[in-house]
Design a protein around this motif. Structure first.
Motif, PDB file in Angstrom:
ATOM      1  N   THR A 145       9.837  -7.041  -4.044  1.00 27.06           N
ATOM      2  CA  THR A 145       8.997  -6.809  -2.861  1.00 27.06           C
ATOM      3  C   THR A 145       9.236  -7.861  -1.775  1.00 27.06           C
ATOM      4  OG1 THR A 145       7.256  -7.860  -4.170  1.00 27.06           O
ATOM      5  CG2 THR A 145       7.141  -5.492  -3.912  1.00 27.06           C
TER       6      THR A 145
ATOM      7  N   ARG B  53      -1.721   5.388  -6.838  1.00 30.41           N
ATOM      8  CA  ARG B  53      -0.984   4.135  -6.963  1.00 30.41           C
ATOM      9  C   ARG B  53       0.526   4.393  -6.974  1.00 30.41           C
ATOM     10  NH1 ARG B  53      -4.259   0.578 -11.444  1.00 30.41           N
ATOM     11  NH2 ARG B  53      -6.157   0.373 -10.229  1.00 30.41           N
TER      12      ARG B  53
ATOM     13  N   VAL C 296      -4.537  -7.067   3.342  1.00 30.73           N
ATOM     14  CA  VAL C 296      -4.501  -5.652   2.924  1.00 30.73           C
ATOM     15  C   VAL C 296      -4.119  -5.555   1.448  1.00 30.73           C
ATOM     16  CG1 VAL C 296      -3.363  -3.423   3.291  1.00 30.73           C
ATOM     17  CG2 VAL C 296      -3.926  -4.863   5.253  1.00 30.73           C
TER      18      VAL C 296
ATOM     19  N   ARG D 155      -1.879   2.133   1.034  1.00 33.15           N
ATOM     20  CA  ARG D 155      -2.133   0.705   1.246  1.00 33.15           C
ATOM     21  C   ARG D 155      -0.811  -0.082   1.319  1.00 33.15           C
ATOM     22  NH1 ARG D 155      -6.474  -2.454   1.708  1.00 33.15           N
ATOM     23  NH2 ARG D 155      -7.897  -0.715   1.524  1.00 33.15           N
TER      24      ARG D 155
ATOM     25  N   GLN E 296       9.863  -8.055  -8.613  1.00 35.63           N
ATOM     26  CA  GLN E 296       9.682  -6.647  -8.240  1.00 35.63           C
ATOM     27  C   GLN E 296      10.516  -6.257  -7.023  1.00 35.63           C
ATOM     28  OE1 GLN E 296       5.439  -6.563  -7.641  1.00 35.63           O
ATOM     29  NE2 GLN E 296       5.014  -6.079  -9.770  1.00 35.63           N
TER      30      GLN E 296
ATOM     31  N   PRO F   8      13.466   1.318  -4.691  1.00 39.02           N
ATOM     32  CA  PRO F   8      12.276   1.146  -3.849  1.00 39.02           C
ATOM     33  C   PRO F   8      11.394   0.030  -4.399  1.00 39.02           C
ATOM     34  CG  PRO F   8      12.162   3.202  -5.090  1.00 39.02           C
ATOM     35  CD  PRO F   8      13.510   2.626  -5.335  1.00 39.02           C
ATOM     36  N   ALA F   9      11.125  -0.973  -3.584  1.00 46.06           N
ATOM     37  CA  ALA F   9      10.373  -2.141  -4.050  1.00 46.06           C
ATOM     38  C   ALA F   9       9.057  -2.233  -3.292  1.00 46.06           C
ATOM     39  CB  ALA F   9      11.200  -3.403  -3.855  1.00 46.06           C
ATOM     40  N   LEU F  10       8.017  -1.675  -3.899  1.00 45.27           N
ATOM     41  CA  LEU F  10       6.678  -1.759  -3.312  1.00 45.27           C
ATOM     42  C   LEU F  10       5.708  -2.192  -4.402  1.00 45.27           C
ATOM     43  CD1 LEU F  10       7.002   1.456  -1.154  1.00 45.27           C
ATOM     44  CD2 LEU F  10       6.759  -0.842  -0.264  1.00 45.27           C
ATOM     45  N   TYR F  11       4.446  -2.375  -4.047  1.00 40.07           N
ATOM     46  CA  TYR F  11       3.486  -2.943  -4.998  1.00 40.07           C
ATOM     47  C   TYR F  11       2.940  -1.862  -5.924  1.00 40.07           C
ATOM     48  CZ  TYR F  11       4.000  -6.946  -2.069  1.00 40.07           C
ATOM     49  OH  TYR F  11       4.561  -7.995  -1.383  1.00 40.07           O
ATOM     50  N   PRO F  12       3.200  -1.988  -7.224  1.00 46.19           N
ATOM     51  CA  PRO F  12       2.877  -0.906  -8.156  1.00 46.19           C
ATOM     52  C   PRO F  12       1.392  -0.581  -8.244  1.00 46.19           C
ATOM     53  CG  PRO F  12       3.967  -2.754  -9.307  1.00 46.19           C
ATOM     54  CD  PRO F  12       3.879  -3.114  -7.860  1.00 46.19           C
ATOM     55  N   THR F  13       0.532  -1.585  -8.090  1.00 40.87           N
ATOM     56  CA  THR F  13      -0.897  -1.312  -8.273  1.00 40.87           C
ATOM     57  C   THR F  13      -1.606  -0.956  -6.968  1.00 40.87           C
ATOM     58  OG1 THR F  13      -1.353  -3.666  -8.137  1.00 40.87           O
ATOM     59  CG2 THR F  13      -1.104  -2.731 -10.345  1.00 40.87           C
ATOM     60  N   LEU F  14      -0.871  -0.968  -5.878  1.00 48.75           N
ATOM     61  CA  LEU F  14      -1.458  -0.533  -4.609  1.00 48.75           C
ATOM     62  C   LEU F  14      -1.137   0.942  -4.386  1.00 48.75           C
ATOM     63  CD1 LEU F  14      -0.659  -3.357  -2.008  1.00 48.75           C
ATOM     64  CD2 LEU F  14      -2.796  -2.931  -3.210  1.00 48.75           C
TER      65      LEU F  14
ATOM     66  N   ALA G 258       0.270   0.431   4.751  1.00 50.98           N
ATOM     67  CA  ALA G 258      -0.607  -0.276   5.700  1.00 50.98           C
ATOM     68  C   ALA G 258      -0.263  -1.766   5.730  1.00 50.98           C
ATOM     69  CB  ALA G 258      -2.067  -0.075   5.300  1.00 50.98           C
ATOM     70  N   ALA G 259      -0.018  -2.350   4.557  1.00 47.31           N
ATOM     71  CA  ALA G 259       0.323  -3.781   4.506  1.00 47.31           C
ATOM     72  C   ALA G 259       1.602  -4.043   5.297  1.00 47.31           C
ATOM     73  CB  ALA G 259       0.486  -4.237   3.055  1.00 47.31           C
ATOM     74  N   LEU G 260       2.592  -3.166   5.110  1.00 45.81           N
ATOM     75  CA  LEU G 260       3.858  -3.366   5.815  1.00 45.81           C
ATOM     76  C   LEU G 260       3.714  -3.094   7.312  1.00 45.81           C
ATOM     77  CD1 LEU G 260       6.275  -1.830   3.170  1.00 45.81           C
ATOM     78  CD2 LEU G 260       6.036  -4.233   3.792  1.00 45.81           C
TER      79      LEU G 260
END
Lengths: 344, 280
Positions: free
Chosen positions: B112, A136, B21, A100, B110, A90-96, A103-105
């Motif tokens: 992403t 997070r 966002v 969120r 990462q 799974p590749a998502l933003y660690p600090t978000l 929501a970005a996606l």
């Protein structure tokens, strides 16, 4: 959004990817009917992930063409809005936060701003993360990360869901949760009669799910369509139960008295069923010649009647089927032999 | 053609929104804070270390970055209000390069980027939206840095007893506006080059090693012994733009060269992103 045609969800011919002199995927022909949960299996390095990346427009094929959800393979922008995918980890933003990230996606996917929040909350609820949406991403366990990534794939309510090794790294409970989630995703939006009844035709459902996995037990439990690749080539594709039905079924017979083993073997030979004597005075016949479970039951009944007519009482009649793993191993070995033959 | 452009514009709009966002994370605040802090620091250094002298001196002969080599006479002129802000442009350029390069290479590291491209396969549109937001963020950060820099300059000037009455004139405002515009153009150049290098090399350590080593120490070392370097090498060219021209590179040629570098870098980024496989 659900599929409404009988057109295959994925139909590609000669799909090929070469990296320099190495061929990762070699002329793969894939046809995946709409509405099935398809398992995509093969050993490490068989070309599964490269194939999925080509289907998803991340990697440019060296050859081949076809359609995904009816749109040309070379135009991923035409079909990706109807596809959800989780490729590798799974590749998502660690600090978000999870919320969120989604929501970005969602905004990137073009979901109207006014609907983003409601959609994100619905997805968090669906993947069981409603209570952790504000945390997070990096604070999540691996299982939660996998579920959030699947949630991201579900944002657009896709017709085709592609999951690459979704159970990788999960503990047994996580694997079971993931299995149930995948099954529920495949079961959703039912268009037909649901479960497979052992026939060769796969169950028809609304959403097509393509799951790559090396855990055959998982594939066997959740997939009604199977694709086996080895060395970048196709070794099998079709309904899972057709693969299992095409195998020989060994039957173990145990007479009440050990001295009846020899007459029973003669009796089976007379019926055209070869047998071998095993330890503990049992007989193993090879292939009772059944093509499906009904024929298999009839064959066993014939054997039992014949034994009884000779005064032999059977205290055990048990099938010894190949597991999917056995069948898979056979297919892979066969494909490897063909590849070596082709190289010569 | 118009359908393609419409499609890219729509994709860019969505990408811009998604990046907006994503901005709500600590690293954004840290980067903006660092930019402001660097600007204030450079301002304090420029104003407090300025040598006593007339307004015509200090033309880069002091050995340090030319933006730091000013006299109190120059500081007291109307353009003195922007001297500290312009003096730190090398550092703010370096920071912007670092932040942008790290941000884009982390998308590869990462994984992403593949998540983004699965949702938005029109890669050029995605890049356009992301770059637009990056430039907007740089512009906003520079405004904040400028305000803080002017406040710091006024404070240090008062402590040093410098006459700053000319700062608050129309000429001072024009100097401030032109200083900001030049800093913005330079920062945009650094940002686009950082993005291009990151997309081309896809590795944070490699991008930083190549970009920082070349554009900062190496270019400056070569520039010390060859005056033509300021008109040719990208880092020095962007520096010259940010300071409104330097003795070795006049403003107009430096601006043209800077624009050419920026457009070339944008083209490289677009080509690399659109053509290459996403394997991470």
């Amino acid at each position: 959004m659900t599929a409404t045609t009988n057109e295959p969800a994925i139909d590609v011919r000669g799909l090929t990817k070469r990296y320099g002199r190495r061929t990762a995927v070699d002329g793969l022909d894939l046809t995946i009917p709409t509405g099935v949960v398809a398992g995509f299996v093969g050993p490490n390095g068989a070309g599964k992930t490269t194939t999925l990346r080509m289907l998803l427009g991340l990697v440019r094929p060296s050859g081949g063409d076809g359609t995904v959800l009816g749109a040309p393979l070379g135009a991923p922008a035409a079909y990706l809005p109807r596809v959800g995918a989780l490729i590798e980890s799974p590749a998502l933003y660690p600090t978000l936060s999870g919320r969120r990230n989604l929501a970005a996606l969602a905004v990137l996917a073009g979901i109207p701003r006014a609907e983003v929040d409601a959609r994100v909350e619905a997805i968090l609820d669906q993947v069981g993360l409603a209570g952790r949406g504000a945390d997070r991403f990096r604070s999540y366990s691996l299982g939660m990360k996998q579920r959030l990534a699947i949630g991201a794939a579900l944002l657009t309510d896709p017709d085709l869901l592609v999951l690459d090794e979704p159970t990788n790294g999960l503990d047994p409970i996580g694997i079971r949760e993931m299995r149930e989630l995948i099954r529920s995703l495949g079961d959703g939006d039912s268009l037909g009669d649901g479960d497979s009844d052992g026939s060769a035709e796969p169950a028809r459902r609304g959403r097509t799910v393509l799951v790559s996995s090396h855990l055959l037990a998982e594939v066997e439990q959740i997939c009604d369509w199977l694709i086996v690749v080895e060395g970048g080539r196709l070794a099998y594709q079709g309904p899972t139960d057709r693969l299992m039905a095409s195998q020989s079924i060994d039957v173990v017979l145990r007479p009440e008295h050990p001295e009846d083993v020899a007459p029973l073997a003669d009796l089976l030979a007379g019926l055209g069923l070869p047998s071998t004597r095993g330890v503990d005075d049992v007989l193993t016949t090879v292939n009772v010649g059944a093509r499906d479970s009904r024929e298999y039951t009839r064959a066993l009944a014939s054997v039992n009647r014949a034994a009884a007519s000779r005064g032999v009482t059977l205290i055990e009649m048990s099938p010894r089927r190949d597991s999917l793993e056995d069948r898979y191993q056979g297919l892979v070995t066969q494909a490897q032999a063909q590849t070596q033959e082709a190289r010569r | 053609m118009s359908i393609v452009l419409t499609s890219i514009a729509s994709s860019a709009r969505r990408s811009f929104g998604a990046e907006l966002v994503k901005l709500w994370r600590p690293s954004t605040a840290v980067a903006m804070g660092l930019l402001a802090a660097l600007s204030v620091l450079s301002t304090v250094l420029v104003v407090s270390l300025a040598d006593d002298g007339p307004s015509g001196g200090g033309s880069g002969s002091g050995g340090g970055p030319s933006g730091f080599d000013v006299t109190t006479g120059q500081l007291s002129a109307a353009a003195g209000i922007a001297r500290g802000f312009a003096g730190g442009s090398t550092f703010t350029g370096l920071l912007i390069f670092l932040v942008v390069a790290i941000a884009i290479t982390l998308e590869y590291g990462q994984g992403t980027l593949r998540t983004l491209f699965l949702r938005e396969p029109r890669r050029l549109g995605w890049l356009a939206g992301r770059m637009a937001l990056t430039l907007l963020l740089i512009a906003a950060s520079l405004i904040a840095a400028l305000v803080l820099s002017v406040a710091a300059a006024a404070l240090v000037a008062r402590i040093r007893g410098l006459d700053t009455s000319a700062w608050w004139s129309a000429a001072g405002t024009r100097a401030l506006a032109s200083g900001y515009l030049n800093a913005l153009l330079s920062a945009a150049g650094f940002g686009v080059v950082g993005t291009a290098l990151g997309v081309a090399l896809r590795s944070t350590p490699l991008t930083l090693a190549v970009g920082v080593a070349w554009m900062f120490p190496l270019e400056h070392i070569i520039g010390d012994s060859w005056s033509g370097a300021a008109r040719i090498f990208p880092g020095l060219v962007f520096d010259a733009v940010s300071q409104g021209g330097v003795p070795d590179a006049r403003y107009a040629p430096a601006l043209l060269a800077g624009i050419a570098y920026t457009l070339a870098a944008a083209a490289v980024a677009a080509l690399a992103l659109a053509r290459r496989d996403v394997n991470s």
